[in-house]
Design a protein around this motif. Structure first.
Motif, short mmCIF file in Angstrom:
data_model
loop_
_atom_site.label_atom_id
_atom_site.label_comp_id
_atom_site.label_asym_id
_atom_site.label_seq_id
_atom_site.Cartn_x
_atom_site.Cartn_y
_atom_site.Cartn_z
N PRO A 10 -47.94 49.30 79.01
CA PRO A 10 -47.28 47.95 79.48
C PRO A 10 -46.27 48.06 80.44
O PRO A 10 -46.07 47.19 81.01
N ILE A 11 -45.66 49.01 80.36
CA ILE A 11 -44.63 49.51 81.34
C ILE A 11 -45.00 49.63 83.02
O ILE A 11 -44.72 48.38 83.76
N SER A 12 -46.33 50.01 82.97
CA SER A 12 -46.99 50.21 84.43
C SER A 12 -47.50 48.86 84.57
O SER A 12 -47.23 48.39 85.74
N MET A 13 -48.21 47.81 83.80
CA MET A 13 -48.69 46.78 84.07
C MET A 13 -47.44 45.84 84.42
O MET A 13 -47.86 44.92 85.50
N THR A 14 -46.43 45.69 83.77
CA THR A 14 -45.27 45.00 84.09
C THR A 14 -44.83 45.24 85.53
O THR A 14 -44.69 44.31 86.27
N TYR A 15 -44.73 46.37 85.80
CA TYR A 15 -44.15 46.79 87.17
C TYR A 15 -45.21 46.26 88.12
O TYR A 15 -44.90 45.86 89.36
N ALA A 16 -46.71 46.47 88.02
CA ALA A 16 -47.60 45.95 89.00
C ALA A 16 -47.87 44.25 88.95
O ALA A 16 -47.93 43.83 90.13
N VAL A 17 -47.52 43.87 87.96
CA VAL A 17 -48.02 42.16 87.95
C VAL A 17 -46.74 41.56 88.58
O VAL A 17 -47.15 40.63 89.09
N THR A 18 -45.30 41.78 88.47
CA THR A 18 -44.40 40.96 88.65
C THR A 18 -44.49 40.64 90.13
O THR A 18 -44.47 39.43 90.56
N PRO A 19 -44.88 41.57 91.17
CA PRO A 19 -44.97 40.94 92.55
C PRO A 19 -45.95 39.99 92.70
O PRO A 19 -45.94 38.87 93.75
N ALA A 20 -47.19 40.24 91.78
CA ALA A 20 -48.30 39.09 92.00
C ALA A 20 -48.03 37.64 91.74
O ALA A 20 -48.49 36.92 92.03
N LEU A 21 -47.11 37.74 90.73
CA LEU A 21 -46.67 36.33 90.11
C LEU A 21 -46.04 35.44 91.25
O LEU A 21 -45.83 34.46 91.13
N ARG A 22 -45.53 36.27 92.48
CA ARG A 22 -45.04 35.27 93.50
C ARG A 22 -45.99 34.19 94.12
O ARG A 22 -45.64 33.29 94.82
#
Length: 550
Positions: free
Chosen positions: A133-145
């Motif tokens: 979940p740490i990795s996915m949170t890192y990866a997802v955050t910029p996509a939410l833009r």
């Protein structure tokens, strides 16, 4: 009580040491890729992660696997996963270190992605599966833009260093995590075969809302606060934001069918789920879900390379610690000639993986640099393919250094066995070997990729004859092997050339020469422990030792 024998010639465990301080390969990779970076925080993190308390948390989180509770005792549907307290202790440490979101927060670091990458590698040595979940949170955050309203609400929580395990609406939590769900039973990596439907369901403050019905075959970290998923909207496959708790405080309709019984990755929950008119919001352009979510996939692929590199380092450290204290045939194992060959071979493989992974992380610190972005497109599939492919063989050889002690598990205390089971997941996750090799072919067709590769190799020109020969021949090889049938071979050659070039610039001559002589010049067999007799074994092994033994 009768005592039949004295226990001796058994090594002391590798505990209460600083993971960062003893990792000279990582420290040198940071000096090369981020010369202005302060490593004080990494030194503190390395000390915490090497403690007996944190190792106990890692063991308990894996021994006591997550448990699914679909209903409460009154028969109400709850769809919750219960974790051992040690899992939450690990998550608290990882979030507190900023491994999930530091590069997206207001930061002072000149190289936030490289710094975060180093911390991620160190944490992987302690316990890798809680980092999903740490990795996915890192990866997802910029996509939410791709959805400004959702990003404005969620980004501060996603970069917070406070971990909150409770199931609550996002606004009532100090920090949140995110997961994702892309693959389905019938498609796997072919996400365009997805059948999950998204029907328009009105507009609100977060934009276009959809009612989602369908399933996900792999739904990673189901206890995260929200997920990015793919579903078929009227305009085509689209990327959607799906929270577990809706803005009004009610639970979304995410039905957890079962948890996956996996080979490794035991502390992390992976699930099969079904959606029944679950509420989700559009992220990005409708019908453009694949490009939207692939940007996230690129970052998780970086973490696959980093994670395997960290596992390699820990396996090597355990092998060195054991062989330095265990005697056989009259002297310590680490002094036996053939064992020295094995250990040195593992050491240069580990350092090469570290060098390539940190170089890839550096690309993400320069989003406006054309060379770095071209190199990122090339390096991402190459690093994930080669490093992760080498992981399982590496872990097996390191396990053999411990003999039966490395294979037998007593209460989950054998860290080497846990490492061995964990290795395949990074190779499979976010695209297995064939997917990565095909992505390399696609990257090579983009403008600037071949020039970026040539520039990276040119920086080490003259360092070793075998590297010079490969660098000169590689442009022709790129043409000869630019077909699917040869894509894996091409990925291997590009990876080895880049690793050699990096080691020639960052590692001592003994390490770089041994790598080039074996991997490029052919003075090597088909297994570890076949380095040439001229190798400087003493220098390589001494450099790789995780700590000094009294």
């Amino acid at each position: 009580m009768d005592i039949t024998h004295e226990v001796f010639n058994q090594p002391e465990p590798l505990v209460n040491y600083n993971l960062f301080e003893g990792n000279r390969a990582l420290r040198d990779a940071l000096k090369f890729n981020a010369p202005g970076l302060s490593t004080a925080g990494l030194l503190q993190l390395g000390a915490r992660l090497g403690t007996a308390d944190m190792q106990t948390h890692a063991r308990l989180a894996n021994v006591h696997a997550p448990e699914l509770h679909t209903h409460d005792r009154f028969g109400r549907r709850i769809d919750q996963v219960e974790f051992h307290p040690s899992y939450h202790a690990l998550m608290t440490e990882a979030v507190g270190a900023g491994l999930h979101g530091t590069p997206w927060a207001n930061h002072q670091s000149p190289s936030p992605h490289v710094e975060r990458a180093a911390g991620f590698m160190l944490f992987t040595e302690l316990e890798p599966s809680s980092l999903c979940p740490i990795s996915m949170t890192y990866a997802v955050t910029p996509a939410l833009r791709g959805n400004a309203a959702i990003y404005a609400d969620w980004a501060p929580k996603l970069t917070s260093r406070q971990y909150d395990q409770m199931l609550k609406v996002w606004r009532d939590k100090p920090g949140v995590t995110m997961g994702m769900g892309m693959t389905e039973k019938q498609g796997g990596s072919d996400v365009r075969a997805n059948t999950t439907r998204a029907v328009p369901d009105g507009m609100d403050g977060w934009g276009q809302r959809f009612a989602v019905t369908g399933h996900k075959w792999f739904f990673s970290a189901p206890m995260c606060d929200a997920f990015l998923i793919l579903a078929q909207a009227p305009a085509g496959l689209s990327c959607l934001f799906l929270p577990r708790v809706l803005p009004d405080g009610s639970l979304n309709v995410i039905r957890i069918q079962r948890l996956k019984d996996k080979l490794g990755n035991k502390a992390n929950a992976s699930a099969e789920v079904e959606f029944s008119a679950a509420s989700a919001w559009l992220v990005g352009e409708e019908g453009r879900g694949v490009p939207q979510i692939l940007a996230m996939g690129t970052m998780t692929r970086l973490d696959c390379a980093l994670g395997t590199s960290g596992l390699m380092r820990q396996a090597l450290s355990l092998a060195l610690n054991h062989t330095a204290q265990r005697s056989a045939f009259g002297q310590p194992l680490i002094k036996q000639p053939l064992m020295r060959n094995v250990l040195a071979d593992l050491a240069i493989e580990s350092e090469a993986a570290c060098a390539l992974s940190i170089r890839l992380a550096r690309c993400f610190d320069h989003p406006d640099d054309a060379h770095e972005q071209a190199l990122s497109r090339l390096l991402t599939p190459v690093a994930k393919f080669w490093i992760c492919k080498r992981g399982s063989a590496f872990a097996q050889e390191a396990m053999e250094c411990l003999g039966g002690n490395g294979y037998v598990e007593e209460g989950g205390e054998c860290i080497m066995a846990r490492i061995y089971r964990e290795m395949p997941v990074n190779s499979i996750w976010e695209g297995a070997g064939n997917i990565m090799a095909l992505d390399l072919l696609r990257a090579l067709r983009k403008q600037g990729a071949v020039a970026a590769l040539a520039q990276e190799l040119r920086a080490a020109k003259g360092a070793h004859p075998a590297l010079d020969r490969m660098a000169a021949a590689l442009p022709v090889r790129l043409e000869e092997m630019a077909s699917e049938l040869q894509a894996r071979r091409l990925a291997q050659e590009v990876a080895l050339a880049l690793q050699a070039a990096l080691l020639c610039q960052t590692a001592p001559r003994a390490v770089a020469d041994a790598f080039c002589d074996s991997r490029l010049a052919g003075h090597w067999g088909q297994t570890f422990g076949t380095l040439a007799s001229s190798t400087d074994f003493d220098r390589i092994i001494e450099r790789a030792m995780p700590r000094k033994l009294s």
